[in-house]
Design a protein around this motif. Structure first.
Motif, short mmCIF file in Angstrom:
data_model
loop_
_atom_site.label_atom_id
_atom_site.label_comp_id
_atom_site.label_asym_id
_atom_site.label_seq_id
_atom_site.Cartn_x
_atom_site.Cartn_y
_atom_site.Cartn_z
N GLY A 122 -14.13 -0.49 -3.32
CA GLY A 122 -12.68 -0.13 -3.33
C GLY A 122 -11.81 -0.02 -2.24
O GLY A 122 -12.43 -0.18 -1.20
N SER A 141 0.48 -3.23 3.19
CA SER A 141 0.10 -1.82 3.37
C SER A 141 -0.94 -1.62 4.64
O SER A 141 -1.83 -2.37 4.66
CB SER A 141 -0.46 -1.21 1.98
N LEU A 167 -5.30 -1.35 -4.66
CA LEU A 167 -4.04 -0.88 -3.97
C LEU A 167 -2.98 -1.77 -4.20
O LEU A 167 -1.72 -1.48 -4.32
CB LEU A 167 -4.61 -0.83 -2.41
N CYS B 121 3.77 -12.63 11.92
CA CYS B 121 3.59 -11.44 11.16
C CYS B 121 2.89 -10.29 12.03
O CYS B 121 2.89 -9.03 11.75
CB CYS B 121 3.03 -11.92 9.91
N PHE B 122 1.89 -10.68 12.80
CA PHE B 122 0.80 -9.77 13.02
C PHE B 122 0.60 -9.72 14.73
O PHE B 122 -0.20 -8.91 14.84
CB PHE B 122 -0.50 -10.04 12.50
N GLU B 125 0.80 -6.29 16.05
CA GLU B 125 0.16 -5.15 14.91
C GLU B 125 -1.09 -4.71 15.91
O GLU B 125 -1.61 -5.30 16.86
CB GLU B 125 -0.21 -5.62 13.83
N ILE B 129 -6.95 -3.56 13.28
CA ILE B 129 -6.92 -3.63 11.90
C ILE B 129 -6.19 -4.97 11.23
O ILE B 129 -6.46 -5.32 10.12
CB ILE B 129 -6.26 -2.31 11.09
N TYR B 156 -4.61 -6.51 6.63
CA TYR B 156 -4.74 -5.07 7.51
C TYR B 156 -6.24 -4.63 7.04
O TYR B 156 -6.09 -4.58 5.49
CB TYR B 156 -3.83 -4.20 7.59
N GLY B 158 -8.63 -1.99 5.59
CA GLY B 158 -8.05 -0.57 5.06
C GLY B 158 -6.75 -0.55 4.35
O GLY B 158 -6.09 0.33 3.86
N GLY B 159 -5.93 -1.80 4.35
CA GLY B 159 -4.53 -1.80 3.65
C GLY B 159 -4.69 -3.09 2.77
O GLY B 159 -5.63 -3.47 2.21
N THR B 160 -3.38 -3.66 2.74
CA THR B 160 -3.34 -5.03 2.05
C THR B 160 -4.20 -6.17 2.77
O THR B 160 -3.74 -6.15 4.00
CB THR B 160 -1.97 -5.28 1.59
N HIS B 162 -5.52 -10.09 2.27
CA HIS B 162 -5.45 -11.53 1.20
C HIS B 162 -5.83 -12.64 1.97
O HIS B 162 -5.74 -12.84 3.16
CB HIS B 162 -4.31 -11.57 0.54
N ASN B 180 -5.49 -11.74 -3.82
CA ASN B 180 -6.07 -10.39 -3.26
C ASN B 180 -7.64 -10.29 -3.95
O ASN B 180 -7.45 -10.05 -5.43
CB ASN B 180 -5.05 -9.34 -3.82
N THR B 182 -9.69 -7.74 -3.15
CA THR B 182 -10.58 -6.43 -2.58
C THR B 182 -10.97 -5.71 -3.88
O THR B 182 -11.84 -4.65 -3.84
CB THR B 182 -9.37 -5.42 -2.14
N GLY B 186 -13.61 -4.08 -1.80
CA GLY B 186 -12.73 -3.08 -1.15
C GLY B 186 -12.11 -3.81 0.02
O GLY B 186 -12.04 -4.91 0.09
N ASN B 187 -11.34 -3.20 0.85
CA ASN B 187 -10.46 -3.39 1.72
C ASN B 187 -10.79 -3.07 3.32
O ASN B 187 -10.17 -3.27 4.25
CB ASN B 187 -8.89 -3.12 1.71
N GLN B 188 -11.93 -2.41 3.17
CA GLN B 188 -12.36 -1.89 4.40
C GLN B 188 -13.17 -2.81 5.39
O GLN B 188 -13.34 -2.77 6.51
CB GLN B 188 -13.16 -0.69 4.27
N LYS B 189 -13.52 -3.82 4.91
CA LYS B 189 -14.24 -4.94 5.62
C LYS B 189 -14.04 -6.28 5.06
O LYS B 189 -13.62 -6.26 3.94
CB LYS B 189 -15.80 -4.67 5.72
#
Lengths: 353, 248
Positions: A122, A141, A167, B121-122, B125, B129, B156, B158-160, B162, B180, B182, B186-189
């Motif tokens: 997730g 985000s 999210l 955009c990035f 940053e 991430i 990012y 841990g974030g959005t 795509h 998207n 995730t 998930g969005n962490q990797k």
């Protein structure tokens, strides 16, 4: 727990679980809200889950191949899920006739219902910063590495897409309520299956992840009042939606217990899955402000039932109007049903839903 | 072990028809997530959009969102694995932040534009991430029914996060689909390649139902349909309840 609670107040789960065919299945009438929220028979998948709970527990409960022991004799749980990902874990107890008389007779006694989520890691829970990107035409985000609010708008909640917390879906929902306001905001993303203390994890690994909690939210709220730490942003517009209101309520309890105050927060809630009377009491205790239009509730939702279950809410939201009179009559009817000996949870739910 | 990921038959879904600056885009998919406001985006509306800010980019027009679940079959049951959440966007070539004349003539031009947008955009940053394509090798190319789609991962950890797919409509317009995924991982990797390949099979199937026709490529007296049309539903027998069943 070593003391044995009484199961006399339990009621039959459904008309077909009175023991005429199969075992009798009883349920704690206090589970009306968790049932509405997690089983949710207003959805097709929830209707099937509700049916399966009654059908399978009356015929197979106690068959250890289909149920898992919670670690105490006679205590089990069983998962009920649908292909669309909608699922609940039902915790129950089985009593044989002739054992100690703390129950209504032999049968299955449902003690708890919690949401389950079997999928993936997730999206990362916790504090996020959300900003609009002109170049990509969307909201982006990032997960914040600290617990400091750096925007004046603070949203609290988490929404599901096809029964999985997302999210992206949550941000999209917030966006639709913000309209043309493209200002950045902070989001406390708090999927509930992580918060729920009754929820059992699929794997021990999943515990390791940074998890959103009422403690962390309380810490964020307290820190935000410290002008030096927060960069002196001043006033916050803090809005909780859906299940997020539950996390807020728990966080405010912690804030109040610590004797801290939140005078710089103006609160509002949308479709809160908590009692508004309780929430307002806590906001006032923490010296928070209430926004002018601080409540938005859509009828026929879990939020509505949360309010309707509490007489203080009915008056708080509607004043003494015809519809609040009707809501009070529903409440009275529910009380009457609960007094009758053969009442089923199904009947009580139908009156309330 | 190969997973048997399954998804809807797009051919039986709704018909979408858009006129994007004269280019007709028709596709098949489930009902959109929200009502669609515009099926016709003409040059004047784009000029108006671009004119909002001369030295700054205006940003793409968001056309619509559509999503669908993917299921997996296990010996016990079929379970939903995750959902593909897409947002369709229309970019004007000027909006990729070009210093050139703001036209995209070739696939190579489009790759440069995507790289430029990512930088825009990035670049500033947090590199730990922020995800965006840094060179052409970070852009994956899919060729589907004679059409080239360029894929870049942006957002990012841990974030959005795509997967963005771009295809050129003409020198002024590019159609993009931001996806998207995730709910799958998930969005962490970033996903492992095999998992991604399996989920992308559904997306490539979806892309294969998109038809893009230039003004000369269809009969003007019988143009492709515009708007949103529901599929013809066949009656399905409703499961009836037994006498003993409870109608919750």
């Amino acid at each position: 727990m070593t003391n044995t609670p009484s199961y006399h107040s339990y009621i039959y789960f459904a008309p077909n679980t009175r023991g005429a065919s199969g075992r009798a299945v009883y349920i704690d009438p206090a589970l009306l809200l968790p049932f509405r929220e997690y089983v949710d028979p207003s959805q097709a998948s929830g209707k099937l889950i509700a049916q399966k709970i009654g059908d399978e527990l009356r015929s197979t409960a106690g068959d250890l191949t289909s149920a898992s022991c919670v670690g105490e004799a006679d205590r089990y749980y069983k998962d009920f899920s649908q292909p669309n990902g909608h699922g609940v874990r039902v915790y129950y107890r089985i009593f044989q006739s002739g054992s100690e008389q703390n129950h209504r007779g032999a049968g299955v006694y449902i003690e708890q219902i919690s949401p389950i989520n079997r999928r993936g890691d997730g999206d990362r829970p916790g504090l996020h910063k959300v900003k609009h990107s002109q170049a990509s035409g969307g909201w982006e985000s990032t997960s914040k590495s600290d617990t400091v609010l750096d925007e004046n708008r603070f949203m609290i909640g988490a929404l599901q897409q096809q029964h999985t917390y997302s999210l992206g879906k949550t941000i999209k929902h917030i966006q639709s309520s913000l309209g043309n306001d493209k200002s950045p905001y902070n989001l406390y993303y708090c999927p509930e299956f992580i918060l729920d203390q009754a929820a059992v994890w699929e794997s021990p690994e999943s515990r390791i992840h940074h998890s959103a909690s009422a403690d962390e939210l309380a810490d964020i709220l307290i820190r935000s009042e410290d002008a030096w730490q927060s960069g002196n942003h001043g006033k916050y517009r803090t809005e909780a939606f859906g299940q997020g209101a539950k996390t807020l309520l728990q966080a405010l309890e912690i804030v109040a217990r610590q004797g801290k105050t939140l005078p710089n927060h103006t609160f509002s809630v949308r479709s809160p899955h908590v009692s508004l009377a309780q929430l307002r009491q806590l906001i006032e205790r923490c010296q928070g402000q209430l926004a002018d239009q601080w409540i938005t509730i859509i009828p026929q939702t879990a939020s509505h039932m949360h309010q309707e279950m509490d007489a203080a809410n009915i008056i708080a939201i509607q004043g003494s109007t015809a519809s609040s009179q009707a809501a009070l009559r529903v409440q009275q009817r529910r009380e009457e049903l609960l007094q009758a000996p053969n009442t089923t949870f199904f009947d009580v739910f139908k009156v309330s839903a | 072990m190969t997973m048997l990921l399954q998804w809807m038959n797009f051919a039986l879904q709704h018909d979408y028809g858009f006129d994007l600056g004269g280019v007709r885009v028709n596709l098949k998919g489930p009902a959109p997530d929200d009502p669609i406001n515009n099926f016709i985006i003409d040059a004047p509306s784009f000029n108006k959009a671009v004119a909002v800010s001369q030295d700054d980019i205006h940003g793409p027009i968001n056309l619509f969102d559509v999503s669908w679940p993917c299921e997996i079959q296990t010996p016990e049951s079929i379970e939903i694995q995750g959902s593909v959440l897409t947002t369709f966007k229309l970019f004007h070539s000027l909006e990729f932040g070009f210093s050139t004349q703001g036209k995209i003539y070739t696939e190579n031009d489009l790759q440069l534009a995507i790289l430029n947008l990512g930088k825009l955009c990035f670049e500033d940053e947090d590199t730990a991430i922020a995800c965006y394509p840094k060179s052409a090798s970070d852009i994956e190319v899919h060729s589907i029914k004679n059409r080239t789609w360029h894929e870049a991962v942006t957002g990012y950890l841990g974030g959005t996060l795509h997967h963005d797919l771009y295809t050129r409509l003409n020198e002024d317009l590019t159609l993009a689909i931001y996806i998207n995924l995730t709910t799958f991982w998930g969005n962490q990797k970033l996903p492992d390649p095999e998992h991604k390949r399996q989920v992308f099979a559904s997306i490539l199937d979806f892309l294969s139902h998109i038809q893009i026709r230039q003004p000369g490529e269809y009969d003007p007296t019988n143009p492709p349909p515009l708007g949103l049309h529901s599929p013809i539903r066949h009656e399905v027998a409703v499961e009836t309840l037994d006498d003993d069943d409870v109608d919750w």
